[in-house]
Motif scaffolding. Structure first.
Motif, short mmCIF file in Angstrom:
data_model
loop_
_atom_site.label_atom_id
_atom_site.label_comp_id
_atom_site.label_asym_id
_atom_site.label_seq_id
_atom_site.Cartn_x
_atom_site.Cartn_y
_atom_site.Cartn_z
N ASN B 155 1.16 -1.10 -0.09
CA ASN B 155 0.31 0.20 -0.70
C ASN B 155 0.61 1.14 0.08
O ASN B 155 0.48 2.16 -0.56
N LYS B 156 1.67 1.42 0.65
CA LYS B 156 2.75 2.33 0.61
C LYS B 156 3.60 2.47 -0.02
O LYS B 156 3.23 4.10 -1.52
N ALA B 159 1.13 4.28 -3.02
CA ALA B 159 1.45 5.20 -2.78
C ALA B 159 2.27 6.51 -2.82
O ALA B 159 1.85 7.93 -3.98
N PHE B 162 2.55 6.73 -6.77
CA PHE B 162 1.27 7.57 -7.73
C PHE B 162 1.90 8.92 -7.22
O PHE B 162 1.19 9.48 -7.66
N ASP B 163 1.68 8.92 -6.31
CA ASP B 163 1.82 10.61 -5.91
C ASP B 163 2.84 11.15 -4.33
O ASP B 163 2.21 10.49 -3.35
N SER B 165 4.01 13.41 -3.44
CA SER B 165 4.42 14.85 -2.71
C SER B 165 3.05 14.84 -1.47
O SER B 165 3.14 15.03 -0.32
N PHE B 166 1.68 14.24 -1.94
CA PHE B 166 0.64 13.87 -1.55
C PHE B 166 1.16 13.18 -0.29
O PHE B 166 1.04 13.29 1.06
N THR B 167 1.75 11.86 -0.77
CA THR B 167 1.87 10.77 1.19
C THR B 167 3.08 11.63 1.64
O THR B 167 3.17 11.15 2.84
N ARG B 168 4.30 12.58 1.26
CA ARG B 168 4.95 12.63 2.29
C ARG B 168 3.85 14.24 3.24
O ARG B 168 4.47 14.43 4.24
N ALA B 169 3.05 14.43 2.95
CA ALA B 169 2.10 15.59 3.15
C ALA B 169 1.61 14.46 4.50
O ALA B 169 1.00 16.12 5.19
N THR B 170 1.21 13.69 3.69
CA THR B 170 0.21 13.13 5.66
C THR B 170 0.65 12.78 5.59
O THR B 170 0.17 11.14 6.92
N GLY B 171 2.40 12.34 6.01
CA GLY B 171 3.32 12.12 7.10
C GLY B 171 4.46 10.84 7.07
O GLY B 171 4.97 10.44 7.75
N THR B 172 4.27 10.38 5.37
CA THR B 172 4.42 9.21 5.15
C THR B 172 5.57 9.37 4.45
O THR B 172 6.29 10.01 4.01
N TYR B 177 11.06 5.13 1.74
CA TYR B 177 10.45 3.72 0.11
C TYR B 177 11.12 3.49 -0.97
O TYR B 177 11.20 2.61 -1.51
#
Lengths: 235, 274
Positions: B155-156, B159, B162-163, B165-172, B177
């Motif tokens: 799943n990670k 994420a 696919f995106d 910046s979004f993944t970074r922004a939501t704390g991953t 990865y």
């Protein structure tokens, strides 16, 4: 209640100050529009807020908001245009911040994703491929993903870039609804001054430094605003 | 057909090649989906060339090939990833420089120590005879680790692919990865390159993903289809190479190419009908 306060934030790359001493507060329920020309530091400020770049000076403080609770709607990337992923796969990936190190999504996250798809009216296209959707539908999908990540703050970076006028109006309407009926705080970076004035209750006008920050009503009285509106009318 | 298969399986080296090949194809296909989508295909190519240089060095120093190649290629994976992420340097050009330099250094080391001979050709284009029993054990271990990590972080990985910046922004931690993907790729390439050849191994990463994307529309479908396709093409390639005495790596690539053409054609027909 203040969600975010920025004080004297300066961010730079390569020795140049992209954002210079910018201060503003974002209160819960606000609809703040960040406007300014290309190169005025809007995107850099967004990166600073998301914690992707550290400010060189000043502070960004969150109150009642974890740094991973920003529902970010990024500008579309080239990669996404031909990406094979179903709508539900994209939406549920917004729940990733709830999982921590756990590897798989539970029923709870699946239900959450389903609820957000329902809310944004994309349930019937959930099995379609993201790359086959129209620009407006893609933005709805990304919005649903952002809502999976948070219910507090949406941060939209040029959300209407590349959308036709109908889709643009629809997206603005949708965001305004989320702001008014759900009380979700909105921070929108935009080129589009008219809709910034129409929908936003606060305006931050950037020219690397803060050119204006305050309520939309006050902004309308400024010379800068009148000049920009006037300049366009003469076009 | 059955006779042929029994004959094939009666050779111990074929069985070893099949075990390692199937596992490597599986790993390569899984990772390939992310690499192709993230526009990192060149990293695979670069790593295999670095791997060639490392193998040559190991030979010259009389060390175990995999034990030298794995750390060297893992370090290269870090470096290539940084280069690709840093937009100020032209990433693809830098990777091409590193690839050809490693290849050149490898060839010089080989010609200085043992001279250009059948070994050199085997390293470049692969040999089914390459795997010893200890290699098989190491390869199985590495492949199992790659597959397990991939499934656990599926799943990670989606994420981040696919995106970012979004993944970074939501704390991953997206960088973590990306590094994981690059490291797993490095391991897969080192294990697979002696059978497939340094020049051909990257096709194992790129082809199944690209082929599957012609027809399938969701990430999960593409991943599953790539895995199945990759393993089938590998087995078909081995059989082809056995019947006609073609080089193994080249046979596998040709079968992959064939599948790519077939999938593309079906994709076009489907589009025309719809």
């Amino acid at each position: 209640m203040k969600l975010i306060s920025c004080e004297g934030v300066t961010i730079g790359y390569d020795g140049q100050r992209a954002v210079n001493n910018v201060s503003f507060d974002l209160e819960q329920g606000d609809y703040l529009c960040v406007v300014g020309e290309n190169g005025s530091g809007k995107s850099t400020l967004v990166k600073g807020l998301l914690g992707l770049i550290k400010p060189q000076e000043g502070s960004i403080t969150f109150d009642g908001l974890a740094p991973n609770e920003i529902g970010y709607l990024p500008q579309q990337t080239v990669i996404q245009r031909d990406f094979p992923a179903s709508v539900s796969e994209v939406v549920i990936s917004g729940c990733l911040n709830r999982r921590g190190l756990l590897p798989f999504y539970s029923r709870l996250e699946k239900e959450r994703a389903a609820a957000k798809m329902e809310q944004l009216n994309i349930t019937d296209i959930r099995k379609k491929s993201y790359r086959d959707l129209s620009g407006g539908q893609q933005q709805r999908v990304l919005l649903a993903r952002a809502l999976c990540a948070t219910e507090k703050l949406l941060l939209l970076d040029e959300p209407v870039a590349g959308l036709d006028p109908m889709m643009t109006a629809e997206l603005y309407q949708l965001v305004a609804e989320l702001n008014q009926s759900q009380g979700i705080t909105v921070l929108m970076v935009s080129h589009d001054l008219d809709s910034a004035i129409q929908y936003g209750n606060k305006i931050l006008h950037m020219k690397t430094a803060t050119a204006f920050f305050g309520s939309t009503a006050d902004y309308l009285k400024t010379e800068m605003c009148q000049q920009m509106m006037g300049a366009r009318k003469n076009d | 057909m059955i006779e042929l298969l029994t004959e094939l399986l009666s050779y111990a080296f074929v069985v070893r090649a099949l075990i390692v090949g199937v596992l490597v194809s599986l790993c390569a296909a899984l990772l390939g989906v992310s690499l192709v989508l993230k526009r990192y295909s060149m990293i695979g190519d670069g790593l295999s060339h670095v791997g060639f240089g490392a193998l040559a060095l190991a030979m010259a120093l009389n060390l175990s090939p995999l034990e030298v190649a794995i750390p060297v290629v893992a370090v290269a994976a870090f470096v290539l990833l940084r280069i690709s992420e840093n937009s100020r340097i032209k990433g693809d050009a830098a990777i091409a420089l590193i690839s050809s330099s490693s290849l050149a250094i490898g060839v010089i080391i080989i010609s200085y120590t043992s001279g250009m001979n059948a070994d050199t050709s085997n390293y470049m284009f692969g040999s089914i005879l390459a795997m010893s029993e200890s290699d098989v054990l190491l390869s199985v271990g590495v492949s199992v680790v790659v597959i397990l990590l991939y499934v656990l972080f599926y799943n990670k990985i989606f994420a981040v692919t696919f995106d970012e910046s979004f993944t970074r922004a939501t704390g991953t931690n997206a960088g973590r990865y990306n590094t994981l993907i690059a490291l797993l790729t490095a391991l897969t390439i080192v294990v697979g390159m002696r059978m497939m050849g340094a020049l051909l191994i990257s096709s194992l990463i790129i082809f199944p993903a690209l082929t599957s994307m012609r027809l399938f529309k969701t990430f999960k479908q593409v991943v599953i289809s790539s895995a199945i396709l990759s393993v089938c093409c590998f087995v078909a390639g081995i059989i082809l190479s056995f019947i006609f005495s073609f080089p193994t790596g080249a046979s596998v690539v040709v079968i992959n190419l064939l599948m790519f053409v077939i999938f593309s054609a079906i994709g076009l027909v489907k589009k025309a009908i719809a």
